[in-house]
Motif scaffolding. Sequence first.
Motif, PDB file in Angstrom:
ATOM      1  N   ASN A  87      -3.532  13.131  -3.761  1.00  0.00           N
ATOM      2  CA  ASN A  87      -2.047  13.105  -4.377  1.00  0.00           C
ATOM      3  C   ASN A  87      -1.068  12.557  -3.718  1.00  0.00           C
ATOM      4  OD1 ASN A  87      -1.827  15.366  -2.912  1.00  0.00           O
ATOM      5  ND2 ASN A  87      -1.329  16.639  -4.476  1.00  0.00           N
ATOM      6  N   LYS A  88      -1.665  12.197  -2.317  1.00  0.00           N
ATOM      7  CA  LYS A  88      -0.532  11.317  -1.519  1.00  0.00           C
ATOM      8  C   LYS A  88      -0.846  10.048  -1.395  1.00  0.00           C
ATOM      9  CE  LYS A  88       0.811  15.693   0.999  1.00  0.00           C
ATOM     10  NZ  LYS A  88      -0.353  16.520   0.601  1.00  0.00           N
ATOM     11  N   GLN A  89       0.274   9.140  -1.016  1.00  0.00           N
ATOM     12  CA  GLN A  89       0.149   7.591  -1.042  1.00  0.00           C
ATOM     13  C   GLN A  89       0.703   7.120   0.373  1.00  0.00           C
ATOM     14  OE1 GLN A  89       2.003   7.223  -5.007  1.00  0.00           O
ATOM     15  NE2 GLN A  89       0.164   5.816  -5.281  1.00  0.00           N
ATOM     16  N   LEU A  90       0.091   6.125   0.981  1.00  0.00           N
ATOM     17  CA  LEU A  90       0.541   5.322   1.945  1.00  0.00           C
ATOM     18  C   LEU A  90       0.407   3.836   1.842  1.00  0.00           C
ATOM     19  CD1 LEU A  90       1.922   5.409   4.819  1.00  0.00           C
ATOM     20  CD2 LEU A  90      -0.533   5.793   5.641  1.00  0.00           C
ATOM     21  N   PHE A  91       1.514   3.228   2.017  1.00  0.00           N
ATOM     22  CA  PHE A  91       1.198   1.707   1.663  1.00  0.00           C
ATOM     23  C   PHE A  91       1.770   1.071   3.049  1.00  0.00           C
ATOM     24  CE2 PHE A  91       2.792   3.760  -2.171  1.00  0.00           C
ATOM     25  CZ  PHE A  91       1.673   3.348  -3.315  1.00  0.00           C
ATOM     26  N   CYS A  92       0.771  -0.075   3.348  1.00  0.00           N
ATOM     27  CA  CYS A  92       1.177  -0.779   4.542  1.00  0.00           C
ATOM     28  C   CYS A  92       0.868  -2.304   4.231  1.00  0.00           C
ATOM     29  CB  CYS A  92       0.052  -0.281   5.706  1.00  0.00           C
ATOM     30  SG  CYS A  92       0.259   1.256   6.038  1.00  0.00           S
ATOM     31  N   LEU A  93       1.674  -3.045   4.783  1.00  0.00           N
ATOM     32  CA  LEU A  93       1.447  -4.427   4.987  1.00  0.00           C
ATOM     33  C   LEU A  93       1.800  -5.039   5.958  1.00  0.00           C
ATOM     34  CD1 LEU A  93       1.149  -6.943   2.768  1.00  0.00           C
ATOM     35  CD2 LEU A  93       3.645  -7.298   2.875  1.00  0.00           C
ATOM     36  N   TYR A  94       1.128  -5.680   6.805  1.00  0.00           N
ATOM     37  CA  TYR A  94       1.140  -6.646   7.942  1.00  0.00           C
ATOM     38  C   TYR A  94       1.578  -7.914   7.684  1.00  0.00           C
ATOM     39  CZ  TYR A  94       1.012  -8.155  12.659  1.00  0.00           C
ATOM     40  OH  TYR A  94       1.425  -8.765  13.912  1.00  0.00           O
ATOM     41  N   ASP A  95       2.492  -8.754   7.955  1.00  0.00           N
ATOM     42  CA  ASP A  95       2.916  -9.987   7.793  1.00  0.00           C
ATOM     43  C   ASP A  95       2.584 -10.860   9.201  1.00  0.00           C
ATOM     44  OD1 ASP A  95       4.378 -12.544   8.023  1.00  0.00           O
ATOM     45  OD2 ASP A  95       5.779 -11.750   6.640  1.00  0.00           O
ATOM     46  N   PHE A  96       1.390 -11.649   9.181  1.00  0.00           N
ATOM     47  CA  PHE A  96       0.998 -12.560  10.218  1.00  0.00           C
ATOM     48  C   PHE A  96       1.879 -13.664  10.780  1.00  0.00           C
ATOM     49  CE2 PHE A  96      -2.660 -10.243   8.751  1.00  0.00           C
ATOM     50  CZ  PHE A  96      -3.596 -10.008   9.857  1.00  0.00           C
ATOM     51  N   ASP A  97       2.968 -13.989   9.755  1.00  0.00           N
ATOM     52  CA  ASP A  97       3.748 -15.077  10.145  1.00  0.00           C
ATOM     53  C   ASP A  97       4.962 -14.465  10.983  1.00  0.00           C
ATOM     54  OD1 ASP A  97       2.071 -17.248   8.791  1.00  0.00           O
ATOM     55  OD2 ASP A  97       3.489 -17.075   7.046  1.00  0.00           O
ATOM     56  N   LEU A  98       5.341 -13.340  10.731  1.00  0.00           N
ATOM     57  CA  LEU A  98       6.467 -12.698  11.069  1.00  0.00           C
ATOM     58  C   LEU A  98       5.976 -11.498  12.264  1.00  0.00           C
ATOM     59  CD1 LEU A  98       8.720 -12.190   8.236  1.00  0.00           C
ATOM     60  CD2 LEU A  98       8.881 -13.943  10.112  1.00  0.00           C
ATOM     61  N   ASN A  99       4.619 -11.265  12.465  1.00  0.00           N
ATOM     62  CA  ASN A  99       4.182 -10.421  13.244  1.00  0.00           C
ATOM     63  C   ASN A  99       4.684  -9.037  13.057  1.00  0.00           C
ATOM     64  OD1 ASN A  99       2.447 -12.227  14.572  1.00  0.00           O
ATOM     65  ND2 ASN A  99       4.026 -12.813  15.712  1.00  0.00           N
ATOM     66  N   THR A 100       4.908  -8.745  11.937  1.00  0.00           N
ATOM     67  CA  THR A 100       5.625  -7.440  11.281  1.00  0.00           C
ATOM     68  C   THR A 100       4.693  -6.263  10.430  1.00  0.00           C
ATOM     69  OG1 THR A 100       7.643  -8.477  11.402  1.00  0.00           O
ATOM     70  CG2 THR A 100       7.715  -6.383  10.295  1.00  0.00           C
TER      71      THR A 100
END
Length: 265
Positions: A87-100
């Motif tokens: 019931n818990k959530q974790l969202f992640c996004l890696y931006d390869f242009d900004l290395n973030t």
Amino acid sequence: MSNLTFSAFQLIIDEKVPNIREFLEYKEEQYDTKDNIYRITTQKIDNTYYWVYMEYGGELPYGEKVYDKEKSEILNNPRTKSQAELNKQLFCLYDFDLNTFYISDGRKKGFLEDYLKHKLSKDIVIKRFFKSPEQFIDYVKTIESISFTSKYNLFSINNDIFGDPKDIFGLGQPENFKMDIAYNGRKVTESFKTKFFNLISKKVNSEIQSLVCIGKDDNKMEAIFDISSFTQTVSLSLKKDELGRYEQNIVQQNLLNVLNGHSNV
């Protein structure tokens, strides 16, 4: 509506910034730790972003009784002690242009390091972006590269930072100008520090639009200073569903909209 806030981090893999080819897509994978069970899905987006969504929860703590709001009664818990509610959530996004690396819960940084080490069989370090140029300069010992851009406007008319290349093709001042400089490990000097801080001031005065500097410390660990990351968080105003959860596709689309300069809808 509630706010879902992403924090910006550096992701370093084997002392280098990641390459999208290192990552795989999979619709669903299970990963267990001592405390939680994770159901994980990933997605590559436009060869620019890598999306990670996790639902997770643990068997403990466990309550033998639950309260049924509709019946106004205390009942035996239908969940057994060997079952876990994801019931818990974790969202992640890696931006390869900004290395973030954007993470919706910064407290999960340590878990993500362990998970990526397990998944990629490589050394993983996740660090927050430096909040000031002074912190960055004090940390790095050598400089790998610097890149920055300028846009033609009232503030940059008399900007001499680019010198003659502003009219290199005889067509006048370009609308945008980007410079990428590779130093490949030159030692930081007092002269460099002075010029670096001077470049920072040009951002404050709107003479440049972006600035990214990559350096390394004594242990050859890479560090990134991105002037756009002074704002350490991206906050989304979103509505939860009837189960009190965020819909991952809506989170993904809204985060991409904000990162690409569009509205959070």
